[in-house]
Motif scaffolding. Structure first.
Motif, PDB file in Angstrom:
ATOM      1  N   GLN A 165     -20.735  19.416   6.873  1.00 60.48           N
ATOM      2  CA  GLN A 165     -21.655  19.934   5.857  1.00 60.48           C
ATOM      3  C   GLN A 165     -22.727  18.945   5.417  1.00 60.48           C
ATOM      4  O   GLN A 165     -23.652  19.321   4.695  1.00 60.48           O
ATOM      5  N   LEU A 166     -22.641  17.695   5.878  1.00 58.60           N
ATOM      6  CA  LEU A 166     -23.691  16.731   5.559  1.00 58.60           C
ATOM      7  C   LEU A 166     -24.846  16.790   6.551  1.00 58.60           C
ATOM      8  O   LEU A 166     -25.912  16.215   6.304  1.00 58.60           O
ATOM      9  N   GLY A 167     -24.647  17.452   7.692  1.00 60.41           N
ATOM     10  CA  GLY A 167     -25.728  17.642   8.662  1.00 60.41           C
ATOM     11  C   GLY A 167     -26.067  16.397   9.467  1.00 60.41           C
ATOM     12  O   GLY A 167     -27.177  16.281   9.997  1.00 60.41           O
ATOM     13  N   LEU A 168     -25.112  15.473   9.607  1.00 58.29           N
ATOM     14  CA  LEU A 168     -25.374  14.173  10.236  1.00 58.29           C
ATOM     15  C   LEU A 168     -24.869  14.066  11.663  1.00 58.29           C
ATOM     16  O   LEU A 168     -24.906  12.988  12.264  1.00 58.29           O
ATOM     17  N   GLY A 169     -24.373  15.174  12.211  1.00 56.53           N
ATOM     18  CA  GLY A 169     -23.927  15.167  13.606  1.00 56.53           C
ATOM     19  C   GLY A 169     -22.507  14.710  13.819  1.00 56.53           C
ATOM     20  O   GLY A 169     -22.073  14.517  14.963  1.00 56.53           O
ATOM     21  N   ASP A 170     -21.750  14.527  12.718  1.00 54.40           N
ATOM     22  CA  ASP A 170     -20.346  14.135  12.836  1.00 54.40           C
ATOM     23  C   ASP A 170     -19.570  14.732  11.673  1.00 54.40           C
ATOM     24  O   ASP A 170     -20.107  15.539  10.903  1.00 54.40           O
ATOM     25  N   THR A 171     -18.301  14.356  11.529  1.00 55.56           N
ATOM     26  CA  THR A 171     -17.467  14.859  10.433  1.00 55.56           C
ATOM     27  C   THR A 171     -16.899  13.713   9.601  1.00 55.56           C
ATOM     28  O   THR A 171     -15.816  13.811   9.038  1.00 55.56           O
ATOM     29  N   THR A 172     -17.631  12.641   9.503  1.00 53.65           N
ATOM     30  CA  THR A 172     -17.225  11.472   8.732  1.00 53.65           C
ATOM     31  C   THR A 172     -17.819  11.528   7.331  1.00 53.65           C
ATOM     32  O   THR A 172     -19.026  11.728   7.166  1.00 53.65           O
ATOM     33  N   ASP A 173     -16.969  11.354   6.307  1.00 52.63           N
ATOM     34  CA  ASP A 173     -17.462  11.340   4.932  1.00 52.63           C
ATOM     35  C   ASP A 173     -18.457  10.201   4.732  1.00 52.63           C
ATOM     36  O   ASP A 173     -18.391   9.165   5.400  1.00 52.63           O
ATOM     37  N   ARG A 174     -19.371  10.384   3.773  1.00 54.70           N
ATOM     38  CA  ARG A 174     -20.307   9.335   3.394  1.00 54.70           C
ATOM     39  C   ARG A 174     -20.177   9.075   1.892  1.00 54.70           C
ATOM     40  O   ARG A 174     -20.143  10.017   1.103  1.00 54.70           O
ATOM     41  N   LEU A 175     -20.139   7.813   1.517  1.00 52.76           N
ATOM     42  CA  LEU A 175     -19.948   7.441   0.115  1.00 52.76           C
ATOM     43  C   LEU A 175     -21.257   7.159  -0.609  1.00 52.76           C
ATOM     44  O   LEU A 175     -21.257   6.973  -1.826  1.00 52.76           O
ATOM     45  N   THR A 176     -22.357   7.124   0.128  1.00 52.67           N
ATOM     46  CA  THR A 176     -23.687   6.931  -0.462  1.00 52.67           C
ATOM     47  C   THR A 176     -24.665   7.879   0.216  1.00 52.67           C
ATOM     48  O   THR A 176     -24.421   8.349   1.336  1.00 52.67           O
ATOM     49  N   PRO A 177     -25.788   8.192  -0.435  1.00 49.81           N
ATOM     50  CA  PRO A 177     -26.786   9.085   0.160  1.00 49.81           C
ATOM     51  C   PRO A 177     -27.227   8.621   1.542  1.00 49.81           C
ATOM     52  O   PRO A 177     -27.582   7.457   1.734  1.00 49.81           O
ATOM     53  N   THR A 178     -27.191   9.560   2.498  1.00 46.87           N
ATOM     54  CA  THR A 178     -27.528   9.270   3.889  1.00 46.87           C
ATOM     55  C   THR A 178     -28.570  10.272   4.362  1.00 46.87           C
ATOM     56  O   THR A 178     -28.404  11.485   4.182  1.00 46.87           O
ATOM     57  N   ALA A 179     -29.642   9.789   4.955  1.00 47.06           N
ATOM     58  CA  ALA A 179     -30.739  10.656   5.376  1.00 47.06           C
ATOM     59  C   ALA A 179     -30.307  11.605   6.485  1.00 47.06           C
ATOM     60  O   ALA A 179     -29.646  11.195   7.452  1.00 47.06           O
ATOM     61  N   VAL A 180     -30.675  12.877   6.345  1.00 50.18           N
ATOM     62  CA  VAL A 180     -30.451  13.872   7.400  1.00 50.18           C
ATOM     63  C   VAL A 180     -31.674  13.815   8.305  1.00 50.18           C
ATOM     64  O   VAL A 180     -32.686  14.476   8.047  1.00 50.18           O
TER      65      VAL A 180
END
Length: 329
Positions: A165-180
Motif C-alpha cells: 500500500q505504500l506503492g514502493l514496489g515491495d512489501t517492506t514497512d517504512r518508518l519515515t516518509p519515502t518518495a513514491v
C-alpha cells in the motif's frame, strides 16, 4: 460539517466519537459544540476494530487550532501544541495535521507500523513535527499507513506495507516518509484501510490490497506499484475499507468491497473494476468501514450500505443497498 462551519455528527458512539457528551449512538445528526464557540474549516473521523473498538474525530477550528474527541473523550477538546493548522486526517489510531507555515506536517498516536513517520514504532503521545517532509499540501491517514502530497505533485508514503500500500514496489514497512518515485504531477491522494489511490496529470492510479477488487484494475491480485485505472476524467476520489469511488462529471463510479452493499448498486457482489452508480450531481464523497455517503450539488446527503448504528442519519437503523436520503432533525 455544514458550509457555515457548524459540525454535526451521527452514527456509532461507543467511545464518544460523536462529541455530544454521551456514548449513545445517534440515528440523526446532532450539532456539536466546539471550543470557544468557534466554527470548523476541516473535519476527519476514523477508528479501528482490530482488538478493542475505538474511534476518534478531529476538527480544525477557524483560528487554526485543533479539537479532537472520542477514544473516551466525550466532547471536543483542544489539542495542545498545534496552531496555524489548515487540514487534518484521522487514521485508525493516529492523526496527522498540515500547518499553513511551510506545509509542515505533524503526526501523533499509534505507531506500531511506523505510520507516524518519526523513524521508530513507539506510541507518540503529542503532535510531533515530521522533519523529513515539508511543503505538504495534503495528508491522508489510513489504518496503519500514511501518505502526504507535496507541493509540485510529489507523493511520500510510510507505515505498514504488507499489501504494497505504500506503492514502493515491495512489501517492506517504512518508518519515515519515502518518495513514491513512480508518481508525479499528483493533485490528490487518498488512503483506505490497506490500499491507496492518487489523482493527477497522468490519471487515476491505485495500489495495495486488492483481494476484493479495491484497485479497480479488473483483478484480485495485490499491487505494490501504482496501477492505472481505466476511468478517464475522474475528479474526486474516496476510499473505504476495500471499496473505492470516483466522480466523473458529477457521475459516481464505484468498485471493490460490496459485502454490505456499500457500492450502492443494489447487490452485495464485489466489483474488480469501476461500475457506474445511478447518482449524478455528486459534489463529494465520504466512506467508512461499511457505509458510503455522497454530498450532492443540491446540498442533499445520501448514504447506503450498513446502517446498524444509524450511519445514514435518517432516524432508522435499516440498512440499504441503494442511496438513502439523510433526514435533518
Amino acid at each position: 460539517m455544514l458550509k457555515d462551519g457548524e459540525v454535526y455528527c451521527w452514527g456509532r458512539n461507543e467511545t464518544g466519537e460523536l462529541g455530544d457528551g454521551s456514548k449513545v449512538s445517534k440515528t440523526q445528526p446532532v450539532k456539536i459544540a466546539l471550543p470557544g464557540g468557534l466554527t470548523a474549516i476541516d473535519v476527519s473521523a476514523n477508528g479501528r476494530s482490530a482488538g478493542s473498538y475505538s474511534a476518534r474525530t478531529c476538527a480544525v477550528l477557524k483560528n487554526g487550532t485543533v479539537a479532537c474527541w472520542g477514544e473516551n473523550v466525550l466532547t471536543p477538546t483542544l489539542v495542545g501544541q498545534l496552531a496555524n493548522i489548515k487540514s487534518i486526517s484521522v487514521g485508525g489510531g493516529h492523526v496527522c495535521a498540515v500547518d499553513v507555515v511551510g506545509g509542515a506536517l505533524y503526526c501523533w498516536g499509534r505507531n506500531q507500523s511506523g505510520q507516524v513517520g518519526i523513524g521508530d514504532t513507539f506510541f507518540v503521545q503529542f503532535p510531533t513535527k515530521i522533519a523529513s517532509v515539508s511543503d505538504v499540501v495534503k495528508v491522508s491517514a489510513g489504518s496503519t499507513h500514511t501518505c502526504a502530497l507535496q507541493m509540485g505533485g510529489k507523493v511520500f508514503c510510510w507505515g505498514r506495507n504488507f499489501n504494497g500500500q505504500l506503492g514502493l514496489g515491495d512489501t517492506t514497512d517504512r518508518l519515515t516518509p519515502t518518495a513514491v518515485s513512480a508518481l508525479s504531477g499528483v493533485t490528490n491522494i487518498q488512503i483506505g484501510d490497506s490500499h491507496t489511490c492518487s489523482l493527477g496529470s497522468t490519471g487515476l492510479h491505485c495500489w495495495g490490497s486488492n483481494q476484493v477488487g479495491s484497485l479497480g484494475i479488473n483483478s484480485y491480485i495485490d499491487a505494490s506499484t501504482p496501477q492505472f485505472v481505466s476511468l478517464l476524467g475522474a475528479q474526486r476520489i474516496d476510499l473505504g475499507y476495500g471499496n473505492t469511488g470516483a466522480t466523473v462529471d458529477g457521475a459516481l463510479w464505484m468498485w471493490g468491497n460490496n459485502a454490505s452493499g456499500q457500492l450502492g448498486n443494489g447487490n452485495q457482489t464485489n466489483q474488480p473494476k469501476p461500475i457506474v452508480n445511478n447518482l449524478t450531481g455528486v459534489s463529494s464523497l465520504a466512506f467508512s468501514v461499511s457505509t458510503s455517503c455522497a454530498l450532492m450539488d443540491t446540498g442533499e446527503i445520501l448514504c447506503w450500505g450498513n446502517n446498524t448504528y444509524g450511519q445514514f442519519g435518517n432516524g432508522t437503523t435499516a440498512s440499504s443497498f441503494t442511496p438513502t436520503p439523510l433526514v435533518w432533525p
